[in-house]
Design an enzyme around this catalytic site. Structure first.
Site, PDB file in Angstrom:
ATOM      1  N   ARG A   1       0.830  -1.207   0.000  1.00 35.46           N
ATOM      2  CA  ARG A   1       0.000   0.000   0.000  1.00 35.46           C
ATOM      3  C   ARG A   1       0.866   1.259   0.000  1.00 35.46           C
ATOM      4  O   ARG A   1       0.404   2.318  -0.388  1.00 35.46           O
ATOM      5  CB  ARG A   1      -0.888   0.035   1.264  1.00 35.46           C
ATOM      6  CG  ARG A   1      -2.094  -0.871   1.218  1.00 35.46           C
ATOM      7  CD  ARG A   1      -2.808  -0.876   2.569  1.00 35.46           C
ATOM      8  NE  ARG A   1      -3.309   0.423   3.003  1.00 35.46           N
ATOM      9  CZ  ARG A   1      -4.467   0.950   2.643  1.00 35.46           C
ATOM     10  NH1 ARG A   1      -5.250   0.294   1.841  1.00 35.46           N
ATOM     11  NH2 ARG A   1      -4.844   2.125   3.095  1.00 35.46           N
TER      12      ARG A   1
ATOM     13  N   ARG B   1       9.574   6.647  -2.701  1.00 41.47           N
ATOM     14  CA  ARG B   1       9.786   7.599  -3.795  1.00 41.47           C
ATOM     15  C   ARG B   1      11.224   8.112  -3.814  1.00 41.47           C
ATOM     16  O   ARG B   1      11.780   8.397  -2.760  1.00 41.47           O
ATOM     17  CB  ARG B   1       8.839   8.795  -3.641  1.00 41.47           C
ATOM     18  CG  ARG B   1       7.389   8.395  -3.647  1.00 41.47           C
ATOM     19  CD  ARG B   1       6.557   9.462  -4.340  1.00 41.47           C
ATOM     20  NE  ARG B   1       5.150   9.133  -4.242  1.00 41.47           N
ATOM     21  CZ  ARG B   1       4.365   9.573  -3.271  1.00 41.47           C
ATOM     22  NH1 ARG B   1       4.836  10.393  -2.348  1.00 41.47           N
ATOM     23  NH2 ARG B   1       3.101   9.220  -3.235  1.00 41.47           N
TER      24      ARG B   1
ATOM     25  N   ARG C   1      -8.857  -5.878  13.871  1.00 45.08           N
ATOM     26  CA  ARG C   1      -8.213  -4.975  14.830  1.00 45.08           C
ATOM     27  C   ARG C   1      -9.208  -3.860  15.124  1.00 45.08           C
ATOM     28  O   ARG C   1      -9.948  -3.412  14.233  1.00 45.08           O
ATOM     29  CB  ARG C   1      -6.949  -4.350  14.225  1.00 45.08           C
ATOM     30  CG  ARG C   1      -5.905  -5.354  13.840  1.00 45.08           C
ATOM     31  CD  ARG C   1      -5.305  -6.073  15.005  1.00 45.08           C
ATOM     32  NE  ARG C   1      -4.424  -5.216  15.800  1.00 45.08           N
ATOM     33  CZ  ARG C   1      -3.879  -5.587  16.961  1.00 45.08           C
ATOM     34  NH1 ARG C   1      -4.173  -6.776  17.489  1.00 45.08           N
ATOM     35  NH2 ARG C   1      -3.069  -4.780  17.611  1.00 45.08           N
TER      36      ARG C   1
ATOM     37  N   ARG D   1      -0.137   6.530  16.335  1.00 43.77           N
ATOM     38  CA  ARG D   1      -0.042   7.867  15.749  1.00 43.77           C
ATOM     39  C   ARG D   1      -0.885   8.852  16.542  1.00 43.77           C
ATOM     40  O   ARG D   1      -1.760   8.455  17.320  1.00 43.77           O
ATOM     41  CB  ARG D   1      -0.484   7.856  14.287  1.00 43.77           C
ATOM     42  CG  ARG D   1      -1.881   7.323  14.056  1.00 43.77           C
ATOM     43  CD  ARG D   1      -2.175   7.220  12.563  1.00 43.77           C
ATOM     44  NE  ARG D   1      -3.484   6.642  12.317  1.00 43.77           N
ATOM     45  CZ  ARG D   1      -4.002   6.411  11.117  1.00 43.77           C
ATOM     46  NH1 ARG D   1      -3.321   6.739  10.037  1.00 43.77           N
ATOM     47  NH2 ARG D   1      -5.188   5.881  10.979  1.00 43.77           N
TER      48      ARG D   1
ATOM     49  N   GLU E   1      -3.884   7.336  18.964  1.00 45.69           N
ATOM     50  CA  GLU E   1      -4.538   6.141  18.429  1.00 45.69           C
ATOM     51  C   GLU E   1      -3.802   4.864  18.856  1.00 45.69           C
ATOM     52  O   GLU E   1      -2.595   4.749  18.664  1.00 45.69           O
ATOM     53  CB  GLU E   1      -4.543   6.282  16.903  1.00 45.69           C
ATOM     54  CG  GLU E   1      -5.348   5.265  16.187  1.00 45.69           C
ATOM     55  CD  GLU E   1      -5.494   5.607  14.694  1.00 45.69           C
ATOM     56  OE1 GLU E   1      -5.693   6.795  14.337  1.00 45.69           O
ATOM     57  OE2 GLU E   1      -5.381   4.671  13.889  1.00 45.69           O
TER      58      GLU E   1
ATOM     59  N   TYR F   1     -10.435  -5.082   3.675  1.00 48.83           N
ATOM     60  CA  TYR F   1     -10.080  -3.699   3.984  1.00 48.83           C
ATOM     61  C   TYR F   1     -10.366  -2.848   2.748  1.00 48.83           C
ATOM     62  O   TYR F   1      -9.783  -3.059   1.694  1.00 48.83           O
ATOM     63  CB  TYR F   1      -8.602  -3.597   4.359  1.00 48.83           C
ATOM     64  CG  TYR F   1      -8.233  -2.198   4.766  1.00 48.83           C
ATOM     65  CD1 TYR F   1      -8.709  -1.683   5.965  1.00 48.83           C
ATOM     66  CD2 TYR F   1      -7.494  -1.377   3.947  1.00 48.83           C
ATOM     67  CE1 TYR F   1      -8.430  -0.383   6.336  1.00 48.83           C
ATOM     68  CE2 TYR F   1      -7.208  -0.071   4.316  1.00 48.83           C
ATOM     69  CZ  TYR F   1      -7.679   0.405   5.509  1.00 48.83           C
ATOM     70  OH  TYR F   1      -7.418   1.697   5.877  1.00 48.83           O
TER      71      TYR F   1
ATOM     72  N   ASP G   1     -10.797   1.042   1.045  1.00 52.40           N
ATOM     73  CA  ASP G   1     -10.764   2.499   1.119  1.00 52.40           C
ATOM     74  C   ASP G   1     -12.140   3.028   0.729  1.00 52.40           C
ATOM     75  O   ASP G   1     -12.928   2.330   0.090  1.00 52.40           O
ATOM     76  CB  ASP G   1      -9.702   3.042   0.150  1.00 52.40           C
ATOM     77  CG  ASP G   1      -8.285   2.824   0.694  1.00 52.40           C
ATOM     78  OD1 ASP G   1      -8.118   2.810   1.928  1.00 52.40           O
ATOM     79  OD2 ASP G   1      -7.364   2.651  -0.120  1.00 52.40           O
TER      80      ASP G   1
HETATM   81  N1  UDP Z   1       3.154   1.278   8.183  1.00 50.00           N
HETATM   82  C1  UDP Z   1       4.286   1.297   8.954  1.00 50.00           C
HETATM   83  N2  UDP Z   1       4.773   2.498   9.396  1.00 50.00           N
HETATM   84  C2  UDP Z   1       4.146   3.669   9.133  1.00 50.00           C
HETATM   85  C3  UDP Z   1       2.976   3.654   8.354  1.00 50.00           C
HETATM   86  C4  UDP Z   1       2.500   2.437   7.890  1.00 50.00           C
HETATM   87  O1  UDP Z   1       4.852   0.258   9.251  1.00 50.00           O
HETATM   88  O2  UDP Z   1       4.630   4.708   9.594  1.00 50.00           O
HETATM   89  C5  UDP Z   1       2.660  -0.037   7.719  1.00 50.00           C
HETATM   90  C6  UDP Z   1       1.616  -0.617   8.676  1.00 50.00           C
HETATM   91  O3  UDP Z   1       1.769  -2.023   8.730  1.00 50.00           O
HETATM   92  C7  UDP Z   1       0.306  -0.240   8.016  1.00 50.00           C
HETATM   93  C8  UDP Z   1       0.669  -0.390   6.543  1.00 50.00           C
HETATM   94  O4  UDP Z   1       2.028   0.066   6.461  1.00 50.00           O
HETATM   95  O5  UDP Z   1      -0.731  -1.099   8.395  1.00 50.00           O
HETATM   96  C9  UDP Z   1      -0.220   0.387   5.608  1.00 50.00           C
HETATM   97  O6  UDP Z   1      -0.176   1.759   5.937  1.00 50.00           O
HETATM   98  P1  UDP Z   1      -1.376   2.736   5.702  1.00 50.00           P
HETATM   99  O7  UDP Z   1      -0.931   4.095   6.023  1.00 50.00           O
HETATM  100  O8  UDP Z   1      -1.967   2.439   4.376  1.00 50.00           O
HETATM  101  O9  UDP Z   1      -2.369   2.262   6.857  1.00 50.00           O
HETATM  102  P2  UDP Z   1      -3.885   2.666   7.085  1.00 50.00           P
HETATM  103  O10 UDP Z   1      -4.132   3.981   6.442  1.00 50.00           O
HETATM  104  O11 UDP Z   1      -4.621   1.554   6.478  1.00 50.00           O
HETATM  105  O12 UDP Z   1      -3.992   2.706   8.570  1.00 50.00           O
END
Ligand code: UDP
Length: 386
Positions: free
Chosen positions: A174, A178, A250, A280, A301, A349, A351
């Protein structure tokens, strides 16, 4: 085509989009939801004290490549420009996510050009991993041990409650990496935030003379007999009374706090270290950058296993859950006159844009089945859920 009586269970995006589409074709729609509000988990409401628009169930950022979906939502709201730029606190420093040239240069204390950074990361990546299956293998292969341990290992353990060595590579896919200074979290063509919040946007979708919305109302099996068709966006295992056990999710806990002024200076700050208990902090006024507020509302969170009575957020879809899912799918596939939709109904999951696109096509396929007189052939799922 005669008017049908349709029951929609769940007033989240799936249910309301389907209701809207079918109501426009003259069908009579009842939408029920056990909560006291519509809009599901994208519900947003203003904090009384500060006036800040709060994403009550955690941050929801609208982004899509699907032009039809973008046009659809723009009928109900003004989408304000919003670009998600995520920061991460790691080892006493603040970095930019997703990993980009700034992150790489800051992390390795270098001034690489894009090509130099590509070469650096290629050298860091473990090229002996040829076919990465797990999250950990994917990360070690493509970003190497140092970046993996700093940004992904701890965060993922907290988010999913298990080692990245046991999670599928698809979760990490996901996130882009870059080799330029683009720090937009998403790659999509369209991104924005509804000017007056998601709740009003969804209310407008549901505002039609053929739609009756009943909140605080649970679905009862007997309801089905009174309708020509049911669209069910509640949980699939819940529909069957959890008879084989609960599908794993979760859930999230939010520690909400107010702050006078500016708490962190951005919408999303990830805390990637395992020893920090939360994943976060979100500062909600930054989700509406066109508004001005003195006060601030933040969410810390925390992620944990979802138990009975908790709100399910992320389907886990580990091997064990997939076997359980298979049992429920077999039951569902024996049904007629019902379509399971959405994140909970299909245990995936999703979006928001995908949820809307799938809901639009579920409604269209139902309408097509009426035109063709093939009610019996109406699929229980409109997408592949395996
Ligand atoms: N992830 C991580 N560190 C970060 C952000 C994301 O390890 O700082 C990993 C984590 O396993 C997460 C996945 O990347 O579930 C996908 O991130 P995304 O931001 O898409 O998560 P969501 O928006 O679904 O919470």
């Amino acid at each position: 085509m005669s008017s049908k009586k349709i029951l929609i269970v769940g007033a989240g995006l799936s249910g309301v989009v389907i209701g809207h589409k079918l109501a426009l074709q003259g069908h009579k729609i009842d939408i029920i939801d056990s909560r006291d509000h519509l809009a599901g988990n994208c519900y947003s409401a203003r904090d009384e004290q500060s006036g800040v628009m709060v994403h009550t169930y955690g941050p929801h950022i609208f982004h899509t490549d699907n032009e039809a979906v973008w046009e659809f939502v723009n009928q109900f709201t003004v989408m304000m420009p919003y670009v998600n730029r995520v920061k991460a606190t790691v080892n006493g420093q603040v970095f930019s996510l997703p990993i980009n040239l700034h992150t790489i240069n800051q992390f390795f204390n270098k001034t690489c050009s894009p090509d130099e950074a590509r070469a650096l990361i290629a050298e860091k990546g473990d090229s002996s991993i040829t076919d990465p299956q797990t999250f950990e293998q994917q990360a070690l292969r493509f970003v190497g041990k140092e970046l993996y341990e700093a940004f992904f290992k701890g965060y993922t353990l907290k988010q999913w409650g298990m080692s990245p060595a046991d999670l599928p590579a698809s979760i990490l896919k996901r996130l882009p990496i870059r080799f330029n200074y683009d720090d937009n979290y998403f790659n999509h063509k369209f991104q924005g935030m509804p000017r007056d919040g998601y709740t009003i946007m969804v209310e407008k979708m549901a505002d039609h003379e053929n739609i009756r919305l009943r909140l605080n109302t649970r679905y009862e099996a007997a309801d089905r007999l009174r309708y020509d068709h049911v669209f069910y966006s509640g949980s699939l295992d819940g529909f069957y009374g959890y008879r084989f056990g609960r599908l794993g999710y979760r859930t999230l806990d939010f520690d909400k706090f107010s702050y006078q002024g500016d708490y962190q200076g951005c919408a999303v700050m990830n805390y990637c270290e395992q020893q920090v208990p939360y994943t976060r902090i979100t500062e909600h006024k930054y989700f509406s950058p066109w508004e001005k507020h003195e006060g601030s509302v933040c969410y810390k969170e925390y992620s944990r296993a979802c138990e009975a009575g908790d709100i399910p957020y992320y389907p886990i879809r580990q091997v064990g859950e997939m076997a359980l899912l298979e049992q429920y799918l077999r039951l569902a596939e024996g049904e007629k006159g019902i379509t399971f939709v959405g994140r909970l109904g299909t245990y995936r999951y999703l979006d928001m844009d995908v949820t809307i696109a799938e809901a639009m096509s579920a409604a269209e396929r139902y309408l097509a089945s009426l035109r063709d007189g093939q009610m019996a052939a109406m699929p229980v799922f409109t997408v592949n859920v395996r």
